[in-house]
Write a protein that holds these residues in place. Structure first.
Motif, mmCIF file in Angstrom:
data_model
loop_
_atom_site.group_PDB
_atom_site.id
_atom_site.type_symbol
_atom_site.label_atom_id
_atom_site.label_comp_id
_atom_site.label_asym_id
_atom_site.label_seq_id
_atom_site.Cartn_x
_atom_site.Cartn_y
_atom_site.Cartn_z
ATOM 1 N N MET A 210 36.412 -34.582 8.469
ATOM 2 C CA MET A 210 37.290 -35.718 8.774
ATOM 3 C C MET A 210 38.475 -35.695 7.811
ATOM 4 N N LYS A 211 39.631 -35.921 8.343
ATOM 5 C CA LYS A 211 40.825 -35.833 7.503
ATOM 6 C C LYS A 211 41.137 -37.180 6.859
ATOM 7 N N ASN B 262 22.919 -37.853 8.300
ATOM 8 C CA ASN B 262 23.453 -38.957 7.503
ATOM 9 C C ASN B 262 24.115 -38.442 6.232
ATOM 10 N N MET B 263 25.305 -38.956 5.967
ATOM 11 C CA MET B 263 26.014 -38.584 4.744
ATOM 12 C C MET B 263 25.796 -39.663 3.699
ATOM 13 N N ALA B 264 25.311 -39.284 2.528
ATOM 14 C CA ALA B 264 25.128 -40.272 1.451
ATOM 15 C C ALA B 264 26.499 -40.805 1.021
ATOM 16 N N SER C 67 28.289 -38.635 -1.388
ATOM 17 C CA SER C 67 28.364 -37.195 -1.072
ATOM 18 C C SER C 67 29.797 -36.675 -1.000
ATOM 19 N N VAL C 68 30.749 -37.571 -0.879
ATOM 20 C CA VAL C 68 32.155 -37.154 -0.715
ATOM 21 C C VAL C 68 33.029 -37.803 -1.781
ATOM 22 N N GLU C 69 34.268 -37.327 -1.882
ATOM 23 C CA GLU C 69 35.152 -37.779 -2.956
ATOM 24 C C GLU C 69 35.395 -39.290 -2.875
ATOM 25 N N ARG D 213 34.144 -42.748 -1.575
ATOM 26 C CA ARG D 213 32.833 -43.242 -1.154
ATOM 27 C C ARG D 213 32.773 -43.376 0.361
ATOM 28 N N LYS D 214 31.679 -42.861 0.939
ATOM 29 C CA LYS D 214 31.513 -42.982 2.398
ATOM 30 C C LYS D 214 30.775 -44.283 2.686
ATOM 31 N N ARG D 215 31.291 -45.054 3.635
ATOM 32 C CA ARG D 215 30.643 -46.310 4.003
ATOM 33 C C ARG D 215 29.250 -45.991 4.552
ATOM 34 N N ARG E 78 31.134 -42.863 14.081
ATOM 35 C CA ARG E 78 31.325 -42.015 15.274
ATOM 36 C C ARG E 78 31.040 -40.558 14.984
ATOM 37 N N ARG E 79 31.498 -40.098 13.792
ATOM 38 C CA ARG E 79 31.315 -38.689 13.447
ATOM 39 C C ARG E 79 29.834 -38.337 13.321
ATOM 40 N N SER E 80 29.070 -39.179 12.592
ATOM 41 C CA SER E 80 27.659 -38.828 12.369
ATOM 42 C C SER E 80 26.854 -38.942 13.673
ATOM 43 N N GLN F 85 25.587 -33.870 -0.917
ATOM 44 C CA GLN F 85 26.914 -33.494 -1.399
ATOM 45 C C GLN F 85 27.604 -32.701 -0.292
ATOM 46 N N ALA F 86 28.831 -33.097 0.018
ATOM 47 C CA ALA F 86 29.530 -32.478 1.161
ATOM 48 C C ALA F 86 30.728 -31.674 0.681
ATOM 49 N N ASP F 87 30.887 -30.490 1.274
ATOM 50 C CA ASP F 87 31.983 -29.619 0.856
ATOM 51 C C ASP F 87 32.446 -28.747 2.019
ATOM 52 N N ALA F 88 32.511 -29.325 3.191
ATOM 53 C CA ALA F 88 32.915 -28.627 4.438
ATOM 54 C C ALA F 88 31.761 -27.800 5.004
ATOM 55 N N GLY F 89 31.572 -27.937 6.313
ATOM 56 C CA GLY F 89 30.516 -27.170 6.983
ATOM 57 C C GLY F 89 29.161 -27.852 6.923
ATOM 58 N N THR F 90 29.145 -29.183 6.836
ATOM 59 C CA THR F 90 27.854 -29.866 6.649
ATOM 60 C C THR F 90 27.020 -29.907 7.931
ATOM 61 N N ARG F 91 27.655 -29.918 9.121
ATOM 62 C CA ARG F 91 26.837 -29.980 10.352
ATOM 63 C C ARG F 91 26.038 -28.689 10.492
ATOM 64 N N ILE F 92 26.662 -27.566 10.102
ATOM 65 C CA ILE F 92 26.003 -26.263 10.190
ATOM 66 C C ILE F 92 24.944 -26.150 9.083
ATOM 67 N N GLY G 91 35.848 -23.099 3.210
ATOM 68 C CA GLY G 91 35.588 -23.998 2.079
ATOM 69 C C GLY G 91 36.366 -25.288 2.285
ATOM 70 N N LYS G 92 36.276 -26.192 1.296
ATOM 71 C CA LYS G 92 36.870 -27.528 1.458
ATOM 72 C C LYS G 92 38.397 -27.481 1.652
ATOM 73 N N GLU G 93 39.089 -26.744 0.788
ATOM 74 C CA GLU G 93 40.562 -26.695 0.923
ATOM 75 C C GLU G 93 40.938 -26.052 2.253
ATOM 76 N N GLU G 94 40.186 -25.009 2.623
ATOM 77 C CA GLU G 94 40.483 -24.312 3.879
ATOM 78 C C GLU G 94 40.254 -25.238 5.071
ATOM 79 N N ASP G 95 39.214 -26.073 4.971
ATOM 80 C CA ASP G 95 38.936 -27.038 6.030
ATOM 81 C C ASP G 95 40.054 -28.080 6.096
ATOM 82 N N ASN G 96 40.511 -28.537 4.923
ATOM 83 C CA ASN G 96 41.554 -29.573 4.886
ATOM 84 C C ASN G 96 42.905 -29.050 5.354
HETATM 85 N N1 UDP Z 1 34.388 -35.527 4.755
HETATM 86 C C1 UDP Z 1 34.699 -36.568 3.924
HETATM 87 N N2 UDP Z 1 34.439 -37.861 4.343
HETATM 88 C C2 UDP Z 1 33.867 -38.133 5.544
HETATM 89 C C3 UDP Z 1 33.560 -37.058 6.388
HETATM 90 C C4 UDP Z 1 33.833 -35.780 5.960
HETATM 91 O O1 UDP Z 1 35.199 -36.327 2.813
HETATM 92 O O2 UDP Z 1 33.648 -39.312 5.880
HETATM 93 C C5 UDP Z 1 34.620 -34.133 4.287
HETATM 94 C C6 UDP Z 1 33.305 -33.447 3.912
HETATM 95 O O3 UDP Z 1 33.473 -32.648 2.769
HETATM 96 C C7 UDP Z 1 33.036 -32.589 5.116
HETATM 97 C C8 UDP Z 1 34.453 -32.159 5.479
HETATM 98 O O4 UDP Z 1 35.216 -33.341 5.295
HETATM 99 O O5 UDP Z 1 32.158 -31.511 4.830
HETATM 100 C C9 UDP Z 1 34.614 -31.634 6.884
HETATM 101 O O6 UDP Z 1 34.146 -32.561 7.820
HETATM 102 P P1 UDP Z 1 33.968 -32.210 9.342
HETATM 103 O O7 UDP Z 1 34.027 -33.494 10.106
HETATM 104 O O8 UDP Z 1 34.866 -31.103 9.733
HETATM 105 O O9 UDP Z 1 32.439 -31.718 9.437
HETATM 106 P P2 UDP Z 1 31.670 -30.546 8.694
HETATM 107 O O10 UDP Z 1 32.635 -29.408 8.447
HETATM 108 O O11 UDP Z 1 31.147 -31.111 7.400
HETATM 109 O O12 UDP Z 1 30.576 -30.162 9.628
#
Ligand code: UDP
Length: 255
Positions: free
Chosen positions: A1-2, A86-88, A91-93, A95-97, A102-104, A137-144, A182-187
Motif C-alpha cells: 500500500m502506498k 493480519n498485519m500487527a 509491523s510497519v513504519e 502504525r497500522k490501524r 480492504r487490503r487484508s 514485521q512487514a518489508d514488502a512481499g508479505t502476502r507471498i 524489497g521495500k524501496e523497490e516496491d515503493n
Molecule cells: N505497507 C505498509 N502499511 C500498510 C500496508 C502495507 O507500510 O498498511 C507496506 C508493507 O511493508 C508491505 C508493503 O507496503 O509489505 C507492500 O504492500 P502490498 O500491499 O504491496 O502487499 P505485499 O507486498 O506486502 O504483499
C-alpha cells in the motif's frame, strides 16, 4: 500500500534503484532476499511456522480439522477452509490501524482460494480448517511470505495436500525485471507480480499484478519467479524435515 506522496506503481520514479548492475540492497537481478523457515513453533496450534524473508517476519498457525462454527457453514461434502491475514500494528513504519481493512480482506481471500486448490478438503466433511497468518514485521512481499508460511504450517498439522504452495514475486525497477522486490523497490518500482504455485509443478494458484509488463517482460518475470519458487520450496522442505528429525530425536530422549 502506498503512503501519500509516494508514486503509484507503473510510473517511473526519480529514485535510482539500480546502480552499476546491482540493486539498491546489493542483490543481483535474479537473487532472493535471505529466507529462513522454521516449522512447528507454536505448541497450542495443530501446525505452525515461523518465516523470515528479508525484513518480513511472519507466524502462521493452523487449527483443524475441527468442528465448524457457525453450524450453517458446515459443508456435508467437504471441510471449510478459512484464512486470516493480519498485519500487527507495529509491523510497519506508520502504525497500522488494528483489525481488518480492504487490503487484508483481499489478501485473505486470494490466499484462501489458492490453498483450497491444494488441500484435500473432501477428506474432512463438516469440519473447519483455520489458517491464521500474523505479519509481525512487514518489508514488502508479505502476502507471498504469508502463504508460503501457511503451507508449511498446514503440512506441519498433517493436513493432506496435493503438495506445498510456494510463492515468490518479480517486478520491474528502472526498466529492469528483477526477482523478489524489497521495500524501496516496491515503493518506487514500476511493477510487482506476486505468484504462488503448487511447488514442483507448473500450476499457478495465485497471481496478482500491480503496474504493467510488456509481453517479453512478463515472460522474463515468470521465468525468474519459477527459479525463485524452486529455492523457496527447498527451504520449506528443509524446515519440515528438520522439525520431524528433531521430533524423532525428542521422542527417543523422552523414553
Ligand atoms: N505497507 C505498509 N502499511 C500498510 C500496508 C502495507 O507500510 O498498511 C507496506 C508493507 O511493508 C508491505 C508493503 O507496503 O509489505 C507492500 O504492500 P502490498 O500491499 O504491496 O502487499 P505485499 O507486498 O506486502 O504483499
Amino acid at each position: 500500500m502506498k503512503k501519500e506522496g509516494e508514486k503509484k506503481m507503473g510510473m517511473k520514479s526519480d529514485v535510482q534503484l539500480i546502480k552499476d548492475g546491482k540493486r539498491i540492497d546489493g542483490r543481483n537481478f535474479d537473487e532472493l532476499r535471505p529466507l529462513k523457515i522454521e516449522a512447528g513453533v507454536l505448541h497450542r496450534a495443530d501446525g505452525s511456522c515461523y518465516l523470515e524473508w528479508g525484513g518480513n517476519k511472519v507466524i502462521a498457525a493452523v487449527y483443524g480439522p475441527r468442528e465448524c462454527f457457525p453450524r450453517h457453514e458446515q459443508d456435508p461434502l467437504k471441510a471449510r477452509l478459512t484464512y486470516r491475514y493480519n498485519m500487527a500494528p507495529f509491523s510497519v513504519e506508520d502504525r497500522k490501524r488494528p483489525g481488518p481493512d480492504r487490503r487484508s480482506i483481499e489478501i485473505s481471500k486470494v490466499s484462501r482460494q489458492a490453498l483450497e486448490r491444494v488441500v484435500f478438503l473432501e477428506y474432512f466433511p463438516r469440519t473447519s480448517i483455520d489458517v491464521f497468518v500474523e505479519i509481525l514485521q512487514a518489508d514488502a512481499g508479505t502476502r507471498i511470505a504469508g502463504i508460503t508460511a501457511a503451507s508449511v504450517a498446514l503440512a506441519d498439522a498433517g493436513i493432506p495436500m496435493r503438495g506445498l504452495v510456494a510463492g515468490c514475486a518479480a517486478g520491474k525497477v528502472d526498466d529492469t525485471v528483477v526477482l523478489d522486490l524489497g521495500k524501496e523497490e516496491d515503493n518506487y518500482g514500476q511493477a510487482d507480480m506476486p505468484v504462488a504455485m503448487l511447488a514442483g509443478t507448473d500450476e499457478v494458484v495465485l497471481m496478482q499484478m500491480d503496474g504493467d509488463f510488456s509481453k517479453e517482460e512478463f515472460d522474463q518475470a515468470f521465468e525468474l519467479i519459477r527459479k525463485g519458487i524452486k529455492q523457496v520450496y527447498e527451504e520449506q522442505k528443509r524446515a519440515l524435515k528438520e522439525k520431524y528429525e528433531k521430533g524423532i530425536e525428542g521422542d527417543i530422549n523422552d523414553q
